[in-house]
Scaffold this motif. Structure first.
Motif, PDB file in Angstrom:
ATOM      1  N   GLN A   4      43.688 109.532  69.154  1.00  0.00           N
ATOM      2  CA  GLN A   4      42.248 109.517  68.945  1.00  0.00           C
ATOM      3  C   GLN A   4      41.744 108.083  68.943  1.00  0.00           C
ATOM      4  O   GLN A   4      42.364 107.187  68.387  1.00  0.00           O
ATOM      5  CB  GLN A   4      41.913 110.192  67.618  1.00  0.00           C
ATOM      6  N   ARG A   5      40.605 107.858  69.593  1.00  0.00           N
ATOM      7  CA  ARG A   5      40.029 106.513  69.643  1.00  0.00           C
ATOM      8  C   ARG A   5      39.582 106.080  68.255  1.00  0.00           C
ATOM      9  O   ARG A   5      39.048 106.874  67.476  1.00  0.00           O
ATOM     10  CB  ARG A   5      38.837 106.483  70.609  1.00  0.00           C
ATOM     11  N   ARG A   7      37.378 104.472  65.410  1.00  0.00           N
ATOM     12  CA  ARG A   7      35.956 104.311  65.137  1.00  0.00           C
ATOM     13  C   ARG A   7      35.805 102.939  64.462  1.00  0.00           C
ATOM     14  O   ARG A   7      36.332 102.716  63.365  1.00  0.00           O
ATOM     15  CB  ARG A   7      35.447 105.423  64.234  1.00  0.00           C
ATOM     16  N   LEU A  25      34.838  97.643  72.482  1.00  0.00           N
ATOM     17  CA  LEU A  25      34.510  98.866  73.224  1.00  0.00           C
ATOM     18  C   LEU A  25      35.630  99.285  74.171  1.00  0.00           C
ATOM     19  O   LEU A  25      35.724 100.463  74.536  1.00  0.00           O
ATOM     20  CB  LEU A  25      33.215  98.662  74.011  1.00  0.00           C
ATOM     21  N   GLY A  28      37.894 101.248  71.350  1.00  0.00           N
ATOM     22  CA  GLY A  28      37.411 102.258  70.430  1.00  0.00           C
ATOM     23  C   GLY A  28      35.928 102.507  70.595  1.00  0.00           C
ATOM     24  O   GLY A  28      35.276 101.950  71.482  1.00  0.00           O
ATOM     25  N   ASP A  29      35.394 103.370  69.752  1.00  0.00           N
ATOM     26  CA  ASP A  29      33.962 103.661  69.711  1.00  0.00           C
ATOM     27  C   ASP A  29      33.345 102.799  68.621  1.00  0.00           C
ATOM     28  O   ASP A  29      33.844 102.761  67.484  1.00  0.00           O
ATOM     29  CB  ASP A  29      33.732 105.143  69.424  1.00  0.00           C
ATOM     30  N   VAL A  30      32.243 102.134  68.938  1.00  0.00           N
ATOM     31  CA  VAL A  30      31.718 101.097  68.067  1.00  0.00           C
ATOM     32  C   VAL A  30      30.293 101.419  67.619  1.00  0.00           C
ATOM     33  O   VAL A  30      29.437 101.774  68.435  1.00  0.00           O
ATOM     34  CB  VAL A  30      31.720  99.723  68.769  1.00  0.00           C
ATOM     35  N   VAL A  31      30.065 101.267  66.307  1.00  0.00           N
ATOM     36  CA  VAL A  31      28.713 101.265  65.766  1.00  0.00           C
ATOM     37  C   VAL A  31      28.450  99.873  65.209  1.00  0.00           C
ATOM     38  O   VAL A  31      29.369  99.195  64.733  1.00  0.00           O
ATOM     39  CB  VAL A  31      28.495 102.346  64.687  1.00  0.00           C
ATOM     40  N   GLY A  47      27.595 100.691  72.723  1.00  0.00           N
ATOM     41  CA  GLY A  47      27.776 100.999  71.316  1.00  0.00           C
ATOM     42  C   GLY A  47      26.559 101.707  70.765  1.00  0.00           C
ATOM     43  O   GLY A  47      25.680 102.149  71.507  1.00  0.00           O
ATOM     44  N   GLU A  48      26.500 101.804  69.442  1.00  0.00           N
ATOM     45  CA  GLU A  48      25.412 102.514  68.779  1.00  0.00           C
ATOM     46  C   GLU A  48      24.983 101.724  67.555  1.00  0.00           C
ATOM     47  O   GLU A  48      25.823 101.192  66.829  1.00  0.00           O
ATOM     48  CB  GLU A  48      25.885 103.914  68.357  1.00  0.00           C
TER      49      GLU A  48
END
Length: 338
Positions: A4-5, A7, A25, A28-31, A47-48
């Motif tokens: 799993q990527r 967070r 990025l 992984g997934d970036v906020v 990103g978010e």
């Protein structure tokens, strides 16, 4: 089965965030949370955006802190308290006490904390470390490091030594850390510093002399100059068997004069200069968070770099050399402010 990527939460949106976010990025997934600049940063790279630090901490596995120096300790403490592993942009903190406390908190929480001393991932410095570790320079005697560029007038806090630590903490900490990485623990620090010009056209420079426990001496120079001054790095290291030098302005930006113990010329290890040091650094830290190899830089290294910098600042203030005692043991850190 694909892992799993991760967070990842990125806190801060200044200039260095533009080096971190694209590489985060990839992994992984970036906020992103920042009081200013988050929307522009995400628009540029992806990103978010989230609207608070609490919102970020609730959504991520790990945190990357790239806020201004004076805010590092506060944000890292919040991330550790939330049970997150943390990357912190250098310096780990502005004061010895805060840096030591962050190391202690990470140990007590059972979390990993790594300071982003990215120069340990630049190929020229990796090559120097490998040559020294392989004994190609023999016993080290003298090392010299230079780093120069334009004064960072983009944000007012850089010019406030109470907030940034000035050129020694913000810029020269890179080479002070590298000198210790290459030549070993530091026992004495001497420094001089000058600041000239106006608010709009400042110039700042410093020279720091390190005496290593081995007896080797490192001279570290830093310059923040006019806006047109190009960014340049240099080093030279000389030991009983030879020398190795680097100049970022040269077409072939390192030279070696090495002998092995039999008096035969030595070869340098081959490294790929195309690898992005920021990606290598972040990949190594995130890999460690997932149970991989221990990174080449530790939280204790970050705290020690802060101690060396603040010793240099005390030397500037007093005009006298500063002797460094042993680093505090993990879990019992006590430090003094600069």
């Amino acid at each position: 089965m694909t892992a799993q990527r991760l967070r990842i939460g990125l806190v801060g949106a200044g200039v260095i965030a533009h080096a971190h976010l694209p590489n985060l990025l990839r992994l992984g997934d970036v906020v992103v949370y920042s009081e200013v600049g988050a929307e522009e940063l995400v628009a540029a790279h992806g990103g978010e955006v989230v609207d608070s630090l609490d919102a970020l901490l609730a959504r991520v596995d790990v945190v990357d802190v790239v806020v201004p120096t004076y805010a590092h300790a506060e944000v890292v403490r919040a991330a550790l308290a939330a049970g997150k592993d943390v990357i912190s942009e250098k310096p780990l903190a502005r004061t010895d006490a805060d840096a030591d406390d962050l190391v202690r908190l990470a140990h007590e929480a059972g979390r990993q904390l790594y300071p982003a001393h990215v120069v340990r991932y630049f190929p020229e410095y990796v090559r120097l470390k490998a040559a020294v570790d392989a004994g190609q320079l023999g016993e080290l005697a003298v090392l010299r490091f230079v780093r120069s560029g334009a004064f960072p007038t983009r944000s007012a806090w850089f010019a406030d030594p109470e907030l940034s630590g000035g050129i020694i903490m913000d810029q020269m900490i890179h080479d002070l850390d590298i000198a210790r990485w290459i030549a070993g623990d530091v026992v004495r620090v001497s420094a001089v510093h000058v600041r000239k010009g106006t608010v709009d056209h400042p110039v700042e420079a410093a020279h720091v002399l390190l005496t290593h426990e081995s007896g080797a001496i490192s001279h570290v120079a830093g310059i923040w100059g006019p806006a047109h001054l190009p960014f340049v790095t240099e080093f030279s290291a000389t030991g009983t068997l030879g020398s190795l030098s680097h100049d970022s302005r040269a077409e072939r930006n390192y030279t070696a004069e090495l002998l092995d113990e039999a008096g035969v010329g030595g070869d340098l290890p081959e490294l790929d200069p195309a690898e992005n040091p920021y990606f290598l650094e972040i990949r190594e830290y995130l890999g460690a968070f997932r149970g991989g190899a221990v990174p080449r830089v530790s939280a204790e290294d970050g705290a020690t770099a802060v101690r060396i910098v603040n010793a240099a600042l005390r030397s500037v203030a007093t005009g006298q050399p500063v002797d460094l005692g042993p680093a505090p043991a993990a879990g019992t850190h006590e430090g003094a402010t600069a």
